[in-house]
Enzyme design. Structure first.
Site, PDB file in Angstrom:
ATOM      1  N   HIS A  68       0.864  -1.192   0.000  1.00 21.03           N
ATOM      2  CA  HIS A  68       0.000   0.000   0.000  1.00 21.03           C
ATOM      3  C   HIS A  68       0.897   1.238   0.000  1.00 21.03           C
ATOM      4  O   HIS A  68       2.135   1.113  -0.047  1.00 21.03           O
ATOM      5  CB  HIS A  68      -0.943  -0.014   1.204  1.00 21.03           C
ATOM      6  CG  HIS A  68      -0.249  -0.259   2.516  1.00 21.03           C
ATOM      7  ND1 HIS A  68       0.615   0.650   3.086  1.00 21.03           N
ATOM      8  CD2 HIS A  68      -0.259  -1.323   3.352  1.00 21.03           C
ATOM      9  CE1 HIS A  68       1.077   0.168   4.229  1.00 21.03           C
ATOM     10  NE2 HIS A  68       0.577  -1.038   4.405  1.00 21.03           N
ATOM     11  N   HIS A 109       4.023   1.356   2.087  1.00 17.54           N
ATOM     12  CA  HIS A 109       5.202   0.662   1.544  1.00 17.54           C
ATOM     13  C   HIS A 109       5.891   1.517   0.469  1.00 17.54           C
ATOM     14  O   HIS A 109       7.110   1.496   0.344  1.00 17.54           O
ATOM     15  CB  HIS A 109       4.800  -0.678   0.917  1.00 17.54           C
ATOM     16  CG  HIS A 109       4.324  -1.696   1.915  1.00 17.54           C
ATOM     17  ND1 HIS A 109       3.018  -2.124   1.974  1.00 17.54           N
ATOM     18  CD2 HIS A 109       4.982  -2.356   2.891  1.00 17.54           C
ATOM     19  CE1 HIS A 109       2.899  -3.027   2.933  1.00 17.54           C
ATOM     20  NE2 HIS A 109       4.062  -3.180   3.512  1.00 17.54           N
ATOM     21  N   GLN A 165       5.978 -15.505  12.715  1.00 16.94           N
ATOM     22  CA  GLN A 165       5.655 -14.342  13.544  1.00 16.94           C
ATOM     23  C   GLN A 165       4.170 -14.220  13.850  1.00 16.94           C
ATOM     24  O   GLN A 165       3.750 -13.238  14.467  1.00 16.94           O
ATOM     25  CB  GLN A 165       6.197 -13.067  12.911  1.00 16.94           C
ATOM     26  CG  GLN A 165       5.472 -12.595  11.666  1.00 16.94           C
ATOM     27  CD  GLN A 165       6.194 -11.419  11.032  1.00 16.94           C
ATOM     28  OE1 GLN A 165       7.222 -11.571  10.396  1.00 16.94           O
ATOM     29  NE2 GLN A 165       5.654 -10.214  11.212  1.00 16.94           N
ATOM     30  N   LYS A 219       5.456   2.830  12.118  1.00 16.85           N
ATOM     31  CA  LYS A 219       4.187   2.384  12.714  1.00 16.85           C
ATOM     32  C   LYS A 219       4.441   1.189  13.630  1.00 16.85           C
ATOM     33  O   LYS A 219       3.892   1.110  14.719  1.00 16.85           O
ATOM     34  CB  LYS A 219       3.169   2.010  11.637  1.00 16.85           C
ATOM     35  CG  LYS A 219       1.845   1.543  12.236  1.00 16.85           C
ATOM     36  CD  LYS A 219       0.823   1.257  11.180  1.00 16.85           C
ATOM     37  CE  LYS A 219       1.080  -0.031  10.457  1.00 16.85           C
ATOM     38  NZ  LYS A 219       0.967  -1.244  11.322  1.00 16.85           N
ATOM     39  N   GLN A 265       8.917  -3.160  16.827  1.00 16.03           N
ATOM     40  CA  GLN A 265       9.643  -4.002  15.862  1.00 16.03           C
ATOM     41  C   GLN A 265      10.912  -3.294  15.382  1.00 16.03           C
ATOM     42  O   GLN A 265      11.989  -3.884  15.308  1.00 16.03           O
ATOM     43  CB  GLN A 265       8.718  -4.325  14.690  1.00 16.03           C
ATOM     44  CG  GLN A 265       9.423  -4.887  13.461  1.00 16.03           C
ATOM     45  CD  GLN A 265       8.463  -5.278  12.366  1.00 16.03           C
ATOM     46  OE1 GLN A 265       7.802  -6.301  12.465  1.00 16.03           O
ATOM     47  NE2 GLN A 265       8.374  -4.486  11.302  1.00 16.03           N
ATOM     48  N   SER A 294      -2.027   0.310   6.753  1.00 13.05           N
ATOM     49  CA  SER A 294      -1.621  -1.026   7.169  1.00 13.05           C
ATOM     50  C   SER A 294      -2.308  -2.028   6.249  1.00 13.05           C
ATOM     51  O   SER A 294      -3.452  -1.805   5.822  1.00 13.05           O
ATOM     52  CB  SER A 294      -2.089  -1.264   8.613  1.00 13.05           C
ATOM     53  OG  SER A 294      -2.051  -2.649   8.911  1.00 13.05           O
ATOM     54  N   SER A 295      -1.616  -3.133   5.985  1.00 11.29           N
ATOM     55  CA  SER A 295      -2.236  -4.178   5.161  1.00 11.29           C
ATOM     56  C   SER A 295      -3.479  -4.722   5.856  1.00 11.29           C
ATOM     57  O   SER A 295      -4.384  -5.251   5.215  1.00 11.29           O
ATOM     58  CB  SER A 295      -1.246  -5.312   4.923  1.00 11.29           C
ATOM     59  OG  SER A 295      -0.071  -4.805   4.362  1.00 11.29           O
TER      60      SER A 295
HETATM   61  O1  PAF Z   1       6.617  -5.401   9.229  1.00 15.28           O
HETATM   62  C1  PAF Z   1       6.459  -6.424   8.517  1.00 15.28           C
HETATM   63  O2  PAF Z   1       5.822  -6.382   7.465  1.00 15.28           O
HETATM   64  C2  PAF Z   1       7.095  -7.729   8.967  1.00 15.28           C
HETATM   65  O3  PAF Z   1       7.072  -7.847  10.348  1.00 15.28           O
HETATM   66  C3  PAF Z   1       8.509  -7.921   8.421  1.00 15.28           C
HETATM   67  C4  PAF Z   1       9.479  -6.879   8.963  1.00 15.28           C
HETATM   68  C5  PAF Z   1       8.498  -7.871   6.907  1.00 15.28           C
HETATM   69  C6  PAF Z   1       9.049  -9.298   8.845  1.00 15.28           C
HETATM   70  O4  PAF Z   1       8.252 -10.329   8.358  1.00 15.28           O
END
Ligand code: PAF
Length: 289
Positions: free
Chosen positions: A39, A42, A66, A154, A158, A190-191
């Site tokens: 989106h 990105h 994850q 966002k 992470q 966000s997706s």
């Molecule tokens: O933020 C994300 O889209 C994911 O956590 C990532 C960093 C691509 C790892 O899978």
């Protein structure tokens, strides 16, 4: 023509060979790790990568490690053809799109364990999530051999954890955070937004509104984090479709909870996670002096 030469790899060795050739010819290599469903948020990561490097890799991999819920993994949006078309249009040089059995063959057994930054905030409610993120990102870094990697702010926790990992494991990779891109009503892109029902999508505007109400109170001189958090919680509580998971003001470096801010704003950051049905949205906002 921009983007006519997009190369797609699905094997880490092929990507590593390509990247080594770029490095040998003096080019700076950037990676934008994604789980696809690209989106506008990105797109800004790719633009940042382009500003900081000569060649840009976008990885597209929905990482099973994850996800703490199987249904969330199954329902995660996948749109590889659209994603490739977007990458081609943006002039991305390489897409790395491995399948799960390439990433995690049957004999796969090594993981990267985050430190204390992974034990707070979003860590406890999502067991294994950050370990899955650090493991896949370490693998992506190993295959792509980038000089620089771009992640969205966002996903602030992470970003902090990955930056720590790159330093702790001597990866020699610059980890850059790019500003959150927002919809016209303020909702962070966000997706997951595309999985909201239309009623939940309308309701979700309470998330940036809660953060804005806290920022306004701070700008009016309220420095008490307990009080500011109450102001944000009240905004979410007023939206019947929203279920607050957490809203905490933390030190943006250590992620430790703060009890008070100062007049410079400085390092204070509010982090929020809210559920709408089965969809969990996160956002954050810095307190600016
Ligand atoms: O933020 C994300 O889209 C994911 O956590 C990532 C960093 C691509 C790892 O899978």
């Amino acid at each position: 023509m921009v983007g006519s030469d997009l190369v797609v790899f699905d094997q880490p060795a092929a990507l590593a060979r390509w990247s080594d050739l770029q490095r040998q010819s003096g080019k700076r290599v950037a990676i934008v790790p994604t789980m696809g469903a690209l989106h506008d948020g990105h797109l800004s990561l790719v633009a940042e990568a382009r500003r900081r490097a000569d060649v840009v890799i976008v990885s597209i991999f929905v990482n099973p490690l994850q996800f703490d819920r199987r249904d969330d993994f199954d329902d995660y949006p996948r749109s590889i053809d659209d994603d490739l078309a977007i990458c081609r249009k943006l002039g991305v040089d390489v897409v790395y799109a491995p399948v799960a059995s390439t990433m995690y063959p049957d004999d796969f057994e090594t993981h990267v364990e985050p430190g204390p930054l992974g034990d707070v905030l979003e860590g406890p409610p999502r067991p294994g999530h950050f370990r899955g993120v650090t493991t896949v990102v370490a693998k992506l870094f190993g295959a792509a051999r980038p000089h620089v990697a771009i992640f969205g702010e966002k996903d602030y926790q992470q970003l902090r954890i990955i930056r720590r990992m790159a330093i702790d494991l001597d990866m020699q990779i610059e980890v850059v955070g790019a500003a959150t891109v927002r919809e016209p009503d303020g909702l962070a892109m966000s997706s997951r937004n595309r999985r909201l029902s239309s009623a939940d999508r309308i309701a979700a505007v309470c998330v940036p509104r809660a953060l804005a109400a806290m920022a306004a109170a701070y700008a009016d001189g309220d420095l008490d984090c307990g009080h500011l958090q109450e102001i944000g919680r009240a905004v979410i509580a007023a939206e019947p479709r929203a279920r607050l998971e957490q809203l905490t003001i933390v030190d943006a470096d250590s992620l430790a909870p703060l009890s008070a801010l100062d007049h410079t704003g400085g390092i204070g950051l509010a982090l929020i996670a809210v559920w709408f049905g089965e969809i969990r949205l996160i956002d954050n906002r810095r307190f600016v002096g």
